[in-house]
Design a protein around this motif. Structure first.
Motif, PDB file in Angstrom:
ATOM      1  N   VAL A  62      10.590  33.956  36.566  1.00  0.00           N
ATOM      2  CA  VAL A  62       9.281  33.502  36.114  1.00  0.00           C
ATOM      3  C   VAL A  62       8.518  34.768  35.739  1.00  0.00           C
ATOM      4  O   VAL A  62       8.080  35.524  36.598  1.00  0.00           O
ATOM      5  N   LYS A  63       8.387  34.996  34.436  1.00  0.00           N
ATOM      6  CA  LYS A  63       7.930  36.302  33.955  1.00  0.00           C
ATOM      7  C   LYS A  63       6.527  36.656  34.430  1.00  0.00           C
ATOM      8  O   LYS A  63       6.223  37.804  34.703  1.00  0.00           O
ATOM      9  N   ARG A  64       5.658  35.648  34.499  1.00  0.00           N
ATOM     10  CA  ARG A  64       4.268  35.928  34.849  1.00  0.00           C
ATOM     11  C   ARG A  64       4.041  36.056  36.341  1.00  0.00           C
ATOM     12  O   ARG A  64       2.950  36.384  36.773  1.00  0.00           O
ATOM     13  N   SER A  65       5.053  35.732  37.148  1.00  0.00           N
ATOM     14  CA  SER A  65       4.881  35.827  38.598  1.00  0.00           C
ATOM     15  C   SER A  65       5.315  37.205  39.084  1.00  0.00           C
ATOM     16  O   SER A  65       6.044  37.921  38.400  1.00  0.00           O
TER      17      SER A  65
END
Ligand SMILES: Nc1ncnc2c1ncn2[C@@H]1O[C@H](COP(=O)(O)OP(=O)(O)O)[C@@H](O)[C@H]1O
Ligand SMILES: [Mg+2]
Lengths: 258, 268
Positions: free
Chosen positions: A93-96
């Protein structure tokens, strides 16, 4: 004693394409298996029947004698929580944050309410930090996943799988998006951890030299069939040429150029 | 849970020349015909407009704000904002689960997805003013029908804005979570929400803006808030109060819009 058992596993996709034509294999605990074959040979399909992401149309896959193929709902999720998986494109999950991505490895195990609320027990958080330590990036815990390099992202992927404390590790072309030095570093980590924890590991690879270097056992696939099954020493150039149906080029990379 | 194939998940773009073909003579003929019919049937005419303009000018002069009405205005104005605020929160909380059920990558199964999509289609197709007009007499006039009407409206608008957002998230993390043994709720919580949260927050702020304006208007049909007062001033010919009310509402709405636009610009 067989850890993972394939009994006549066949996969027919909805399109009617038969991607796996009756695979029967026994993989002992702790073995490091590398699967090779042209693009489209059925390697990903074979690997994904082990955690039932692909459901066989015939036959059965069992881990420690328990059928993954027949498991449903809660039981299937519990079996999956024992099987780590890492992907060519990392699938983070790139934004996490990195830590949150690693903690996701606990989601098959945490208490129902806690998982929903986003609360993890202290022991899980400690374990996640520990996993990051083992893949060599403990200092990255609190940065966003998409700020890392490819090699580091794949290490987060490995840490996430390790956080499951799995007995089986699946890796679908884990280094296909990485440069050769990084590929070797990642494979070395994978192999070392598999040794230390006695994890049965199944990896799809494209490079002959890497396959020979890391594999305890090489399985060759062609058109949905297992056409070779032996040790790295037995997998000669001639064997590879037979699996791939063409001569080995100077780069010794037999990725299908389709 | 089906993870969409990235190769086919995107809609095919319009073919070049589509606009050109659309705007051929037959299209123009239809537009012209509809124009003529509409003008005739509505009795639209410039003499009518001119008369209206005279009335409007006379009306406008009498709108000089009577600031003694201010104390009367605050309470219903705050009620209006509260209606919009509550509706935005309730609508988001009720709408999101429905949206997840209606998206092919987060639904439970196909029949559930079809039902959820149908509900959202129906919700979307009814204008908010109509909800308020129908609900006001049923739920006793006051803020409650306003909240209910705008809650439904919020669900509908949110569904319209976010359905594609949910379906176009990166399927990779969802596959990874599935492999870990996470169930549907955890996949949404850890795989989908982090990917859509910025967009979602931006949409919710935008919907709040719309709801503030809509809640002024639905008060006119008996759904509480400042619209009620507006109605009263109009029917008692209290133009001074009306003038003050219009100015206050104008600046409050402007302030909320600017705040929201500023917040949204920082999100993405
Ligand atoms: N979800 C799917 N639906 C239909 N056909 C598929 C699907 N996944 C893979 N295939 C097809 O099955 C065959 C084997 O694919 P795969 O297991 O991905 O091969 P490999 O990993 O060895 O490249 C290919 O012909 C591929 O096109
Ligand atoms: Mg593959």
């Amino acid at each position: 004693m067989s850890h993972i058992t394939f009994s006549d596993v066949e996969v027919t996709y909805k399109t009617g394409l038969v991607a796996l034509r009756g695979a029967t294999l026994e993989i002992p605990r702790g073995q490091f298996v590398v699967i090779v074959g042209l693009s489209g040979a059925g390697k990903s399909t074979l690997i994904r029947t082990i955690n039932n992401l692909v459901v066989p149309s015939r036959g059965d896959v069992a881990i420690d004698g328990r059928s993954v193929t027949k498991a449903k709902g809660q039981e299937l999720r519990k079996l999956r929580s024992d099987i780590g998986m890492i992907f060519q494109t990392f699938n983070l999950v790139k934004r996490s944050s990195v830590l949150r991505n690693v903690l996701a490895g606990r989601l098959g195990a945490v208490q129902p309410l806690r998982g929903v609320l986003g609360l993890f027990p202290k022991t899980d958080v400690a374990l996640a930090h520990d996993c990051l330590q083992r893949v060599g990036i403990p200092e990255k815990a609190f940065v966003r996943a998409d700020t890392l390099s490819g090699g580091q992202q794949q290490r987060v992927g490995i840490a996430r799988a390790l956080a499951q404390e799995p007995s089986v590790m699946l890796a679908d072309e884990p280094v296909a998006s990485l440069d050769p030095p990084t590929s070797h570093a990642v494979l070395r980590d994978l192999k070392r951890i598999a040794r230390e924890d006695g994890i049965t590991t199944i990896v799809n690879l494209h490079f002959i030299d890497m396959a020979r270097e890391y594999a305890d056992r090489i399985i060759g696939m062609r058109d949905g069939l297992v056409v070779f099954d032996g040790t790295a020493a037995e997998a000669t150039d001639a064997v590879f040429e037979a699996i791939y149906g063409r001569p080995i080029d100077e780069e010794r990379d037999l990725r299908g150029r389709s | 849970m089906a993870v969409p194939d990235p190769a086919t998940a995107h809609a095919t773009p319009l073919k070049p020349g589509f606009a050109a073909r659309l705007l051929n003579w037959s299209t123009w003929a239809v537009i012209a015909a509809l124009f003529v019919v509409s003008v005739q049937q509505t009795g639209f005419g410039f003499d009518g407009l001119a008369e209206g303009a005279v009335d409007f000018a006379r009306f406008f002069r009498r709108l000089a704000p009577d600031w003694t009405a201010l104390p009367q205005i605050w309470a219903p104005l705050i009620e209006t904002l509260q209606i919009a605020y509550l509706a935005t929160i309730f609508g988001t909380l009720l709408g999101l689960p429905l949206i997840f059920l209606a998206s092919n990558n987060t639904t439970v199964n196909t029949p559930v997805m079809v039902v959820a999509r149908s509900i959202l289609t129906v919700l979307r197709s009814i204008p908010d003013l109509l909800y308020a007009a129908i609900l006001a007499p049923i739920l006793a006039p006051g803020p409650l029908p306003g909240v209910v009407a705008l809650t439904i409206f919020t669900m509908a608008v949110l569904a319209k804005l976010t359905s594609e957002t949910v379906e176009s998230v990166d399927p990779g993390p969802l596959e990874a979570l599935k492999a870990v043994g996470a169930g549907r709720h955890r996949m949404i919580m850890y795989g989908v929400l982090p990917q859509i949260s910025a967009t979602l927050t931006s949409y919710v702020l935008y919907i709040f803006e719309i709801n503030v304006r809509a809640s002024v208007v639905i008060g006119l049909v008996g759904a509480g808030g400042i619209g009620n007062l507006l109605n009263r001033y109009l029917s008692f010919f209290d133009y001074g109060g009306l003038g003050a009310l219009i100015i206050v509402v104008f600046f409050v709405v402007l302030a909320i819009d600017s705040l929201s636009v500023w917040a949204r610009s920082r999100l993405i």
